[in-house]
Design an enzyme around this catalytic site. Structure first.
Site, PDB file in Angstrom:
ATOM      1  N   SER A  89      -7.820  69.433  78.439  1.00 36.26           N
ATOM      2  CA  SER A  89      -7.517  68.815  77.137  1.00 36.26           C
ATOM      3  C   SER A  89      -7.109  69.759  76.023  1.00 36.26           C
ATOM      4  O   SER A  89      -6.732  69.308  74.943  1.00 36.26           O
ATOM      5  CB  SER A  89      -8.709  67.990  76.668  1.00 36.26           C
ATOM      6  OG  SER A  89      -8.796  66.835  77.457  1.00 36.26           O
TER       7      SER A  89
ATOM      8  N   SER B 236      -7.050  65.246  76.123  1.00 36.73           N
ATOM      9  CA  SER B 236      -7.559  64.397  75.065  1.00 36.73           C
ATOM     10  C   SER B 236      -7.347  64.962  73.660  1.00 36.73           C
ATOM     11  O   SER B 236      -7.401  64.221  72.686  1.00 36.73           O
ATOM     12  CB  SER B 236      -9.061  64.172  75.269  1.00 36.73           C
ATOM     13  OG  SER B 236      -9.764  65.416  75.190  1.00 36.73           O
TER      14      SER B 236
ATOM     15  N   LYS C  94     -11.211  69.322  66.184  1.00 36.22           N
ATOM     16  CA  LYS C  94     -11.244  68.105  67.009  1.00 36.22           C
ATOM     17  C   LYS C  94     -12.506  67.303  66.689  1.00 36.22           C
ATOM     18  O   LYS C  94     -13.586  67.878  66.521  1.00 36.22           O
ATOM     19  CB  LYS C  94     -11.215  68.502  68.490  1.00 36.22           C
ATOM     20  CG  LYS C  94     -11.026  67.343  69.460  1.00 36.22           C
ATOM     21  CD  LYS C  94     -10.942  67.852  70.903  1.00 36.22           C
ATOM     22  CE  LYS C  94     -10.767  66.738  71.920  1.00 36.22           C
ATOM     23  NZ  LYS C  94     -10.739  67.248  73.312  1.00 36.22           N
TER      24      LYS C  94
HETATM   25  N1  GLN Z   1      -7.574  64.401  81.039  1.00 36.83           N
HETATM   26  C1  GLN Z   1      -8.814  64.815  81.616  1.00 36.83           C
HETATM   27  C2  GLN Z   1      -9.779  63.655  81.633  1.00 36.83           C
HETATM   28  O1  GLN Z   1      -9.371  62.605  81.292  1.00 36.83           O
HETATM   29  C3  GLN Z   1      -9.359  65.980  80.863  1.00 36.83           C
HETATM   30  C4  GLN Z   1     -10.157  65.620  79.685  1.00 36.83           C
HETATM   31  C5  GLN Z   1     -10.635  66.787  78.913  1.00 36.83           C
HETATM   32  O2  GLN Z   1     -10.319  67.936  79.204  1.00 36.83           O
HETATM   33  N2  GLN Z   1     -11.453  66.490  77.943  1.00 36.83           N
HETATM   34  O3  GLN Z   1     -10.910  63.775  81.969  1.00 36.83           O
END
Ligand code: GLN
Length: 508
Positions: free
Chosen positions: A182, A158, A83
């Site tokens: 994410s 994400s 990532k």
């Molecule tokens: N979707 C969540 C957010 O927008 C989680 C993001 C993540 O785990 N990086 O914060």
């Protein structure tokens, strides 16, 4: 004569075996995955950067080692995608943001150092929501990633790039990061396995921080065993991260292998009352209930457990996360590194900062910076941030109380299957609700895994089954996860991803 093996369809464990018995070389494997990326990534857009030369050089070095009878780890020679939020020396690291376009980090994150030390060729960097803020990868400044199951749908976020790369057979393994879900939510909507380890189990050194108290890197794979193999490599104490846990971890590979026998006798499982019911897609619930039944048939005892504070988790998270993020993102000020926009005239340093941050950050990032700055401002601190921290304590207590009577807790990973691109983009709250089931684990620091639980009847798309364990007991995720995977494979007749529609010929 039998057809040649399509190695891109193999699990990492199978590839490791094939490398060990000489059926294939790491250079061949790496070339095959690069060819697959060439063939499908125009449609999927899982990668922001592909490091062809670097990956092939690492693969050649792996083959040489093996020829000399030396291997660095069980996954030596198996390629992987990372990532784009983890620093890679000399390779672009953008965090999905324009503000870091063209930045070449001068050092490797610990996770990446460990991958290199274990001999895994790095194929490239995967797409993500900007600074890991989002649940659909649509907030990437470089355009969205598409779900390999249906290119009109989101791959989760994400870490949609890592999940889609693995689901589209572009990489057998990937690294994700999970601050509120994410790794697990993209896993659920792409039919892949994703693990968020215990907070402190994997070094955060070189992981560009979204929210330091919540962030954790982890494996993204097609099987539970592959996640375990990868976790054994990237985990462990790191003196460079003051929150890294200084202890010996058991072998997660052994835990996954023993779980695969499918015997759940003596295991006590708690179904979380608050993470089901109204608003949960019927097909997702059906696959969840079925999975629970399979675990019961395999000998597990199942009870329902209430975690009353979980209903406040989302609200607390969206105060704590923006508070930490607003402070972390202050370093992108045009003075040190990254983008620098100089307005016309005789601009002051503040003018340059303002213009750079305005041009370099996307809407979601700006929204959270404003929210976090507000929540931390004197006068509002106690009312918002202070309250949220209290809720966080209550959530930890709910977990403690639950784990006093059960070994693991379970829920569906996400309330729905993959939604259409654009469907929730203009509705932040609808987007945030995707992480309802995953956020509590981050707030409490406990580990969680998402295992594919089959396809929802109404849309034929993958659903995920989440397993949560007490802090430091990541081993249980692998034992129960591998058991569920084995029990479900008897139903499907094959790993879930074999049912994924072929991508060749997909529209671009
Ligand atoms: N979707 C969540 C957010 O927008 C989680 C993001 C993540 O785990 N990086 O914060």
């Amino acid at each position: 004569m039998s057809a040649p093996t399509d190695w891109t369809r193999s699990t990492a464990a199978e590839l490791a075996q094939a490398l060990a018995d000489g059926s294939v070389t790491s250079v061949e494997l790496t070339e095959l995955h690069l060819a697959r990326i060439d063939a499908v990534d125009g449609a999927v857009h899982a990668f922001l950067h592909v490091d062809r030369e670097g990956a092939l050089a690492q693969a050649a070095a792996s083959d040489e080692r093996r020829a000399a009878g030396e291997t660095l780890s069980p996954l030596d020679g198996v390629p992987i995608a990372v990532k784009d939020v983890l620093t890679t020396e000399g390779l672009p690291t953008t965090c999905g943001s324009k503000i870091l376009e063209g930045w070449l980090p001068p050092y490797d994150s610990t996770v990446v150092s460990k991958l290199k030390a274990a001999g895994l060729p790095i194929l490239g960097k995967t797409n993500m929501d900007e600074f890991a803020m989002g649940s659909s990868t649509e907030h990437s400044a470089y355009g969205p990633t598409h779900n390999p199951w249906d290119l009109d749908r989101i791959p989760g976020g994400s870490g949609g790039g890592s999940a889609a790369a693995v689901a589209a057979f572009e990489a057998p393994l990937a690294i994700g990061t999970d601050t509120g879900g994410s790794i697990r939510q993209p896993g659920a909507v792409t039919g892949t396995v994703g693990v968020k380890p215990t907070y402190g189990g994997i070094s955060r050194y070189g992981l560009v921080a979204l929210a330091n108290s919540l962030d954790q890197a982890g494996p993204v794979t097609r099987t539970v065993l592959d996640s375990a193999l990868l976790h054994d490599i990237i985990g462990g104490h790191d003196p460079k991260d003051s929150t890294s846990i200084d202890q010996e971890w058991p072998s997660f590979t052994d835990a996954a292998r023993s779980g695969a026998a499918g015997d759940m006798t003596g295991v006590k499982i708690g179904v979380i009352t608050e993470l089901a019911g109204d608003g949960w897609q019927p097909g997702v619930m059906a696959r969840f209930t079925e999975s629970v039944d399979l675990l019961v048939k395999a000998g597990a005892e199942v009870v329902e457990v209430s975690c009353p504070s979980f209903v406040h988790a989302l609200a607390a998270y969206y105060l704590i996360l923006p508070a930490e993020a607003s402070s972390n993102l202050a370093k992108f000020d045009a003075m040190r590194y990254g983008l620098r926009v100089v307005p016309d005239g005789d601009p002051s340093a503040e003018d340059v900062m303002r213009a750079t941050r305005d041009a370099g950050f996307g809407d979601e990032v700006k929204r959270r910076i404003i929210l976090g700055t507000y929540a931390l401002s004197s006068g509002y601190y106690d009312a918002y941030y202070g309250q949220a921290q209290k809720v966080r304590t209550l959530i930890s207590r709910d977990f403690e109380a639950a784990f006093a009577s059960v070994d693991v807790l379970v829920s569906p990973t996400a309330p729905t299957t993959a939604f259409k691109l654009g469907e929730k983009l203009d509705d932040p709250i609808a987007m945030y609700l995707n992480d309802l089931a995953t956020i509590p684990a981050n707030l409490a620091g406990v580990p969680g895994i998402s295992v594919p639980s089959g396809l929802a009847d109404e849309d034929g798309l993958p659903a995920g089954f989440q397993i949560l364990a007490p802090a430091l007991e990541d081993e249980r995720l692998y034992r129960v996860g591998a058991a569920l995977e084995a029990l479900l494979a008897q139903q499907w007749g094959a790993p879930l991803l074999d049912q994924a529609p072929a991508l060749e010929g997909a529209p671009r």
